[in-house]
Design an enzyme around this catalytic site. Structure first.
Site, PDB file in Angstrom:
ATOM      1  CE  LYS A  64       3.118  -3.127   5.817  1.00 23.72           C
ATOM      2  NZ  LYS A  64       3.853  -1.837   5.988  1.00 23.72           N
TER       3      LYS A  64
ATOM      4  N   GLY B 182      -2.946   0.474  -1.912  1.00 24.64           N
ATOM      5  CA  GLY B 182      -1.592   0.782  -2.358  1.00 24.64           C
ATOM      6  C   GLY B 182      -1.494   0.644  -3.863  1.00 24.64           C
ATOM      7  CB  SER B 183       1.375   0.232  -6.099  1.00 26.01           C
ATOM      8  OG  SER B 183       1.965  -0.950  -5.606  1.00 26.01           O
ATOM      9  CB  THR B 184      -2.115  -1.621  -9.772  1.00 24.29           C
ATOM     10  OG1 THR B 184      -3.214  -0.705  -9.627  1.00 24.29           O
ATOM     11  CG2 THR B 184      -2.582  -2.794 -10.616  1.00 24.29           C
TER      12      THR B 184
ATOM     13  N   GLY C  29      -0.793  -4.827  -5.056  1.00 28.83           N
ATOM     14  CA  GLY C  29      -2.131  -5.413  -4.898  1.00 28.83           C
ATOM     15  C   GLY C  29      -2.220  -6.789  -5.548  1.00 28.83           C
TER      16      GLY C  29
ATOM     17  CD  GLU D 168      -8.329   2.864  -3.078  1.00 31.84           C
ATOM     18  OE1 GLU D 168      -7.852   3.096  -4.222  1.00 31.84           O
ATOM     19  OE2 GLU D 168      -8.052   3.524  -2.076  1.00 31.84           O
TER      20      GLU D 168
ATOM     21  CB  CYS E 185      -5.715   6.031  -5.268  1.00 30.54           C
ATOM     22  SG  CYS E 185      -6.989   6.323  -4.063  1.00 30.54           S
TER      23      CYS E 185
ATOM     24  CD  GLU F   6      -1.539   5.542  -8.896  1.00 27.04           C
ATOM     25  OE1 GLU F   6      -0.933   4.542  -8.459  1.00 27.04           O
ATOM     26  OE2 GLU F   6      -2.657   5.874  -8.485  1.00 27.04           O
TER      27      GLU F   6
HETATM   28  P1  NAI Z   1       3.045  -0.106  -2.162  1.00 27.28           P
HETATM   29  O1  NAI Z   1       1.765  -0.530  -2.786  1.00 27.28           O
HETATM   30  O2  NAI Z   1       4.195  -1.018  -2.387  1.00 27.28           O
HETATM   31  O3  NAI Z   1       2.827   0.035  -0.571  1.00 27.28           O
HETATM   32  C1  NAI Z   1       1.579   0.139   0.049  1.00 27.28           C
HETATM   33  C2  NAI Z   1       1.550  -0.705   1.322  1.00 27.28           C
HETATM   34  O4  NAI Z   1       1.775  -2.064   0.969  1.00 27.28           O
HETATM   35  C3  NAI Z   1       2.633  -0.354   2.351  1.00 27.28           C
HETATM   36  O5  NAI Z   1       2.122  -0.545   3.651  1.00 27.28           O
HETATM   37  C4  NAI Z   1       3.700  -1.394   2.058  1.00 27.28           C
HETATM   38  O6  NAI Z   1       4.540  -1.651   3.161  1.00 27.28           O
HETATM   39  C5  NAI Z   1       2.859  -2.615   1.723  1.00 27.28           C
HETATM   40  N1  NAI Z   1       3.544  -3.624   0.911  1.00 27.28           N
HETATM   41  C6  NAI Z   1       4.525  -3.433  -0.005  1.00 27.28           C
HETATM   42  N2  NAI Z   1       4.911  -4.608  -0.529  1.00 27.28           N
HETATM   43  C7  NAI Z   1       4.171  -5.568   0.061  1.00 27.28           C
HETATM   44  C8  NAI Z   1       4.099  -6.993  -0.054  1.00 27.28           C
HETATM   45  N3  NAI Z   1       4.882  -7.667  -0.894  1.00 27.28           N
HETATM   46  N4  NAI Z   1       3.205  -7.653   0.705  1.00 27.28           N
HETATM   47  C9  NAI Z   1       2.391  -6.994   1.532  1.00 27.28           C
HETATM   48  N5  NAI Z   1       2.415  -5.657   1.709  1.00 27.28           N
HETATM   49  C10 NAI Z   1       3.287  -4.946   0.974  1.00 27.28           C
HETATM   50  O7  NAI Z   1       3.341   1.364  -2.651  1.00 27.28           O
HETATM   51  P2  NAI Z   1       4.682   2.273  -2.577  1.00 27.28           P
HETATM   52  O8  NAI Z   1       5.861   1.432  -2.964  1.00 27.28           O
HETATM   53  O9  NAI Z   1       4.732   2.978  -1.280  1.00 27.28           O
HETATM   54  O10 NAI Z   1       4.390   3.362  -3.728  1.00 27.28           O
HETATM   55  C11 NAI Z   1       4.655   3.093  -5.085  1.00 27.28           C
HETATM   56  C12 NAI Z   1       3.533   3.597  -5.969  1.00 27.28           C
HETATM   57  O11 NAI Z   1       2.317   2.963  -5.610  1.00 27.28           O
HETATM   58  C13 NAI Z   1       3.214   5.074  -5.905  1.00 27.28           C
HETATM   59  O12 NAI Z   1       4.026   5.840  -6.726  1.00 27.28           O
HETATM   60  C14 NAI Z   1       1.791   5.109  -6.378  1.00 27.28           C
HETATM   61  O13 NAI Z   1       1.729   5.102  -7.787  1.00 27.28           O
HETATM   62  C15 NAI Z   1       1.223   3.808  -5.866  1.00 27.28           C
HETATM   63  N6  NAI Z   1       0.457   4.008  -4.626  1.00 27.28           N
HETATM   64  C16 NAI Z   1      -0.892   4.070  -4.710  1.00 27.28           C
HETATM   65  C17 NAI Z   1      -1.629   4.316  -3.593  1.00 27.28           C
HETATM   66  C18 NAI Z   1      -3.093   4.395  -3.661  1.00 27.28           C
HETATM   67  O14 NAI Z   1      -3.711   4.947  -2.774  1.00 27.28           O
HETATM   68  N7  NAI Z   1      -3.724   3.823  -4.656  1.00 27.28           N
HETATM   69  C19 NAI Z   1      -1.009   4.554  -2.290  1.00 27.28           C
HETATM   70  C20 NAI Z   1       0.421   4.412  -2.286  1.00 27.28           C
HETATM   71  C21 NAI Z   1       1.100   4.166  -3.429  1.00 27.28           C
END
Ligand code: NAI
Ligand code: MG
Length: 495
Positions: free
Chosen positions: A188, A241-243, A246, A263, A297, A397
């Site tokens: 996804k 993605g975000s903690t 996660g 991660e 990250c 973060e």
């Molecule tokens: P997010 O963690 O919500 O999104 C990452 C992925 O998870 C996307 O594909 C999203 O569609 C999916 N996702 C979101 N909610 C989900 C759920 N309930 N079940 C399954 N999958 C889900 O991150 P977002 O909202 O784009 O960014 C917010 C913050 O997260 C950023 O400001 C940053 O601090 C952090 N982040 C950290 C990343 C990293 O590489 N560690 C990457 C992206 C964001």
């Protein structure tokens, strides 16, 4: 199902818009789409189909069928490696176009998309192509009455969920080891940046992967992501993605006790001791937080500097940011920093800057929006001083071009500050004292320590976190363990 697009650099291509299931692009079951935006101009690029729970069902069914099908299941590791190498070759042939798509959709500088992201993607697929026939079990000596051995088997159908900061790399880090080990995948994409991997999906088919082995869907996290994580016929979830998300993923995956690797976020420290090569520390301090618009990250977002060299460091660091962090059109070769990926991220970063001010930190540089020709989600590179450990800008973060600089007086204090976080992803140490470097490296609670550099990750070296930065490792040989089950076979030799 597709649209003709042209980028500012003159490249023109046919952009697929569908869900890639069974090697074909299909619309979503109810026709829903998500519009993707060019963060440099704030203009719409196109609308891409977004998976419903029903579409996730179809993708998982395709992956399950492919997992059982002899056309994939019976391939030798050598044959799977050949497919991965073919895919790497095709991506290499299309790398300028894919980097163009990435820059349009994500806003990162084209030079970085091409020379860093795409170069890494190609290397990752070749690396795991090489491992595909070199990842086998053991014979275990249990005495003359028992012959025992292990076999490494693919886990099955893997759900993979990736973010928007490195759309191509995050896909490759997950697809490479999963396919190497013989799994099938439903990937996804992040709804903010679906275009580059949807384009690449065609190359997966062209490389010769059987239908259903790799399915790629765009979709909302709470809808398509959650459906994938909860799906009873998915055996494993790999998430970046975000903690906060996660943790949700881990809870949802518990329903069917899926194998999970995560991660997540970070607040990585970079420690500069008073014997450090200061110019080297300045160079990497800048790269460590300001690359990729600060959307990394492992970004070293907390710089801890020995008090003796604090003023000198700050002067040199500000000068470095001002001379290297050139904002502008990401297609311009002189641009170092493009826009933040979306309006939501831009506003989030600006709200952290306000919170830093409100909590009493000093903005030594930047601290404001920096639109280019009146447009785009640009944020001026921002340096905070007078930061206290209780402040949000020290603890949370930010995921933008914002760094907190803090002074310390002893090695113990530096280690204490470095570890004063719920995260544990990256970290960096600058010193000329070899013994101290290794001593401190052991004391830091993090999955990765860079000595005299920052964020120069490498596909051959394991990547991942401790504490609330994640579970499991990607890249390097350890990633294979995230995509295999070990089966033990006992043969009774006694009469
Ligand atoms: P997010 O963690 O919500 O999104 C990452 C992925 O998870 C996307 O594909 C999203 O569609 C999916 N996702 C979101 N909610 C989900 C759920 N309930 N079940 C399954 N999958 C889900 O991150 P977002 O909202 O784009 O960014 C917010 C913050 O997260 C950023 O400001 C940053 O601090 C952090 N982040 C950290 C990343 C990293 O590489 N560690 C990457 C992206 C964001
Ligand atoms: Mg976009």
């Amino acid at each position: 199902m597709e649209v003709q697009l042209t980028a500012p650099n003159g490249k023109t291509w046919t952009q697929p818009l569908g869900l890639f299931i069974n090697n074909e692009f299909v619309p979503s079951s109810n026709g829903q789409k998500i519009t993707t935006i060019n963060p440099t101009t704030e203009e719409e690029i196109c609308s891409v189909y977004a998976a419903t729970a029903e579409d996730v069902d179809k993708a998982v069914a395709a992956a399950r069928k492919a997992f059982k099908d002899p056309s994939w299941r019976k391939l030798s590791g050598t044959e799977r490696g050949a497919l991965l190498n073919k895919l790497a070759d095709l991506i290499e042939q299309h790398q300028e176009l894919i980097a163009t798509i990435e820059t349009l959709d994500n806003g990162k500088p084209y030079s970085a998309a091409l020379n860093e992201d795409l170069a890494d993607v190609i290397s990752v697929f070749r690396y795991y192509a090489g491992f595909a026939d070199k990842n086998f079990g053991q014979v275990i000596d249990a005495g003359p009455d028992k012959f025992a051995y292990t076999v490494k088997e693919p886990i099955g159908v893997c759900g993979q969920i990736i973010p928007w900061n490195y759309p191509m790399d995050m896909a490759a880090w997950k697809l490479g080891p999963a396919l190497c080990c013989g799994n099938t995948v439903v990937l996804k994409l992040a709804e903010q940046t679906p275009l580059s991997m949807l384009y690449t999906a065609q190359l997966i088919k062209e490389a010769g992967f059987p239908p259903g082995v790799v399915n790629i869907i765009n979709g909302h996290g709470r809808e398509a992501g959650a459906a994938l994580v909860q799906h009873p016929d998915v055996d494993k979830i790999a998430f970046t993605g975000s903690t906060a998300t996660g943790k949700e993923v881990m809870k949802m995956a518990a329903g069917t006790m899926k194998n999970v690797t995560l991660e997540t976020g970070g607040k990585s420290p970079l420690i500069i001791f008073d014997d450090a090569d200061l110019d080297l520390a300045v160079k990497w301090s800048h790269i460590g937080i300001m690359s990729n618009q600060g959307q990394i990250c492992t970004a070293t977002s907390r710089i801890l500097v020995h008090e003796k060299i604090y003023d000198q460091f700050l002067t040199k660091f500000k000068a470095q940011v001002q001379s290297i962090s050139v904002l502008g059109d990401p297609f311009e070769p002189s641009t170092f920093q493009g826009p933040q990926v979306t309006k939501a991220q831009y506003e989030r970063v600006l709200s952290y800057i306000r919170s830093g001010q409100e909590e009493g930190a000093t903005i030594a540089l930047g601290g404001e929006p920096a639109p280019q020709k009146g447009k785009g989600f640009f944020v001026a590179p921002t340096v905070f001083t007078n930061v206290k450990p209780h402040m949000k800008i020290f603890r949370e973060e930010i995921f933008g071009p914002c760094v907190a600089v803090v002074a310390f007086s002893t090695e113990e204090e530096a280690i204490q500050l470095a570890n004063d976080t719920t995260y544990g992803l990256g970290s960096a140490i600058f010193t000329r004292d070899l013994v101290r470097a290794h001593r401190v490296a052991r004391e830091i609670e993090a999955g990765m320590v860079w000595i005299n550099s920052s964020n120069d990750s490498d596909f051959r070296i394991p990547f991942g976190g401790v504490k609330q930065s994640g579970i499991g490792r990607e890249l390097g040989e350890p990633a294979l363990a995230s995509y295999c089950n070990i089966k033990a076979i006992h043969v009774n030799m006694a009469t």
